[in-house]
Design an enzyme around this catalytic site. Structure first.
Site, PDB file in Angstrom:
ATOM      1  N   HIS A 186       0.756  -1.237   0.041  1.00 45.78           N
ATOM      2  CA  HIS A 186       0.020   0.089   0.022  1.00 45.78           C
ATOM      3  C   HIS A 186       0.852   1.292  -0.086  1.00 45.78           C
ATOM      4  O   HIS A 186       0.525   2.141  -0.421  1.00 45.78           O
ATOM      5  CB  HIS A 186      -0.842   0.060   1.134  1.00 45.78           C
ATOM      6  N   CYS A 482      -0.542  -3.351 -17.707  1.00 47.32           N
ATOM      7  CA  CYS A 482      -1.184  -2.496 -16.628  1.00 47.32           C
ATOM      8  C   CYS A 482      -0.692  -2.662 -15.325  1.00 47.32           C
ATOM      9  O   CYS A 482      -1.169  -2.261 -14.297  1.00 47.32           O
ATOM     10  CB  CYS A 482      -2.722  -2.977 -16.422  1.00 47.32           C
TER      11      CYS A 482
END
Length: 561
Positions: A186, A482
């Protein structure tokens, strides 16, 4: 303290250079197992319930949308899970002090998450943040968090929670440095979304004291403590001449070969922000935000409303939707999947539809309905496709629901190796380099000690990408990337040279990638790709990266923040 310059290394996860004093996170309070327990166990359990409720409210209050907001809302849901109160109540019943009961209960859950691996392990840091906040409330001590020294600084911590990282925008933090973490955690994701230079996984940083002057390079992954005056001046001198985006509009090489530059988004709020930026659409719309931490799946109408918001934001531009990417490594209670010893190799992505086909069918119905209401240029792809049979089945199902442009993710070696068998059944493919690297190099994305194997410059990974592009060129199918590799301005020309036709990344990364592509012709990109593919020892990935720097010096320049 010695002022000798010391250079240490970690993993550069967000590009840019920052030069500033270091300031450490306010540490969490340590609970005392020998403290006297509360006289009334029922009252103490209620105190824990109230503390967790307050923490959930805090997280929801600072969840202002975007990538960070989605993560924080998931954290708020975790804080509200009654299982935490029940586990703490068990310890209170055994005479354990209140704050320590909660700490023990949450630590046990964190251990389970870390043992599960994959995305689940990454959420242990979120849960520890909930513990630290709730314990501070129970003990009536200052909340751990970001320091406020009143001047620009580089924030140092063992690790950063999403709640901490989400509060960095617009403050005095000019760079991030953590002792733990990896390129897909994160902290890395949010640092990139905030365009903050960041180095993670640097255990030597624990020895740095508050106030230590630090020069941090978020691309190279280097941290220099007590940099020489010459190095400091160099960083300052670079600031006024930091190259601004020199090109705008569609991605192009110097000889006008098109490489579409797209944004990765995860929520409708992400879409609003990304739609205002200079990009060509969405290359990855992660739909998990609608499903996380729910006891029941979102209804058809809920999904239609959410997808319509995203499509409305990108009117006239393509939006590539990834169907629900969940499973044992991203547990969703309503899926009711069996517990697995190795969830990264278990029932996840498209495989969940074999057990709960209705979830996927409802999502496809919602997507098509939203498309028709908004006239969106929608493309839909499935994650974790491994065989031609799976590609055929998904394509048929999606088209039967009205999806006009169907694709698949290439995330496992079998799909890359047999791309020539999978591609005839779909209209496009998108390569998820994070997972493809994980499975190709047998390196868990959350294992800090193996992070060097997840380097997207690994020739084995590039070879698989080249194989997919070759099969796609034969059949006239577009290939996107991606994963995080798409955001690297040095790697972008290599990917273009391999045959990748679109790159999707966090919106702030688009400008640098666009400028990098504009410096080279397609032929130069192909030469660069060939060099990277054939890089050899002693460190093949680093060798390939260094060769690219010689071709593309401007893309590797330091940037002062």
């Amino acid at each position: 303290m010695s002022t000798t310059s010391i250079t240490m290394t970690g993993y550069g996860v967000s590009p840019g250079v920052a030069c500033a004093p270091l300031a450490r996170m306010t540490p969490p309070v340590i609970t005392d197992p020998d403290e006297a327990p509360g006289a009334n166990p029922a009252h103490e359990v209620q105190r824990i319930r109230q503390a967790l409720t307050e923490v959930a409210g805090q997280l929801s209050a600072i969840a202002t949308g975007g990538t960070a907001g989605a993560i924080l809302e998931a954290g708020a849901a975790m804080a509200g899970d009654p299982a935490l109160v029940q586990a703490a109540a068990h310890h209170i019943g055994q005479g354990v002090p209140t704050a320590h009961s909660l700490s023990q209960a949450i630590d046990a859950y964190c251990t389970q998450l870390e043992q599960a691996g994959g995305y689940t392990a990454e959420r242990a840091a979120d849960l520890r943040d909930i513990r630290n906040r709730a314990v501070a409330l129970l003990m009536d001590v200052p909340m751990p968090g970001i320091p406020r020294p009143g001047h620009p600084f580089i924030l140092a911590a063992e690790d950063l929670s999403p709640a901490d990282t989400a509060q960095l925008a617009g403050g005095d933090v000019v760079g991030l440095l953590t002792e733990k973490g990896g390129p897909t955690g994160h902290t890395a994701i949010l640092a990139r979304s905030l365009a903050l230079p960041a180095v993670v996984g640097c255990p030597q940083a624990a020895a740095l004291a508050d106030g230590t002057p630090v020069l941090l390079d978020g691309r190279a992954g280097t941290v220099e403590a007590h940099p020489s005056p010459q190095h400091q001046q160099q960083a300052l001198d670079d600031a006024p001449t930091c190259p601004q985006p020199g090109t705008r509009g569609p991605g192009r090489t110097a000889d006008q070969h098109a490489v579409a530059l797209l944004a990765n988004i995860g929520t409708p709020a992400d879409a609003l922000r990304a739609a205002q930026a200079d990009n060509e659409g969405v290359g990855l719309f992660r739909t998990e935000f609608l499903f996380l931490d729910r006891r029941e799946p979102p209804t058809l109408e809920e999904q239609i409303r959410a997808y319509s918001q995203v499509f409305d934001s990108f009117e006239g531009r393509p939006v590539t939707v990834r169907t629900l990417d969940a499973g044992s490594d991203k547990p969703l209670p309503f899926l009711q999947l069996p517990r697995e010893d190795n969830p990264a190799l278990g029932i996840r992505g498209l495989r969940t539809a074999t057990l709960r086909p209705g979830i996927l069918e409802t999502q496809l119905q919602a997507l098509v309905t939203a498309q028709r209401r908004t006239s969106a240029r929608m493309r839909v792809m499935a994650p974790m496709v491994s065989t031609a049979e799976e590609a055929t089945h998904f394509a048929g199902l999606a088209r039967s629901h009205g999806v006009q442009t169907v694709g698949i993710m290439i995330e496992v070696p079998s799909a890359a190796l047999l791309a020539h068998d999978l591609l005839p059944h779909v209209d496009f493919v998108s390569i998820g380099t994070n997972d493809l690297a994980q499975y190709t190099l047998a390196a868990d994305r959350t294992a800090h000690a193996l992070a060097h194997l997840l380097n997207p410059w690994q020739p084995a990974l590039l070879t698989l990408i080249a194989q997919v592009c070759s099969a796609a060129a034969t059949l006239g199918r577009p290939v996107g990337v991606c994963g995080e590799a798409a955001a690297d301005p040095l790697l972008a020309p290599v990917l273009a040279g391999l045959g990748v036709s679109s790159l999707s990344m966090a919106a702030p990364a688009v400008a640098a990638v666009r400028d990098a592509l504009a410096q080279l012709t397609l032929e130069q990109c192909k030469n660069l790709a060939a060099s990277a593919l054939h890089a050899r020892e002693p460190d093949t990935a680093a060798t390939a990266q260094r060769m690219s720097q010689t071709f593309l010096p401007a893309a590797s320049e330091r940037r002062e923040v």
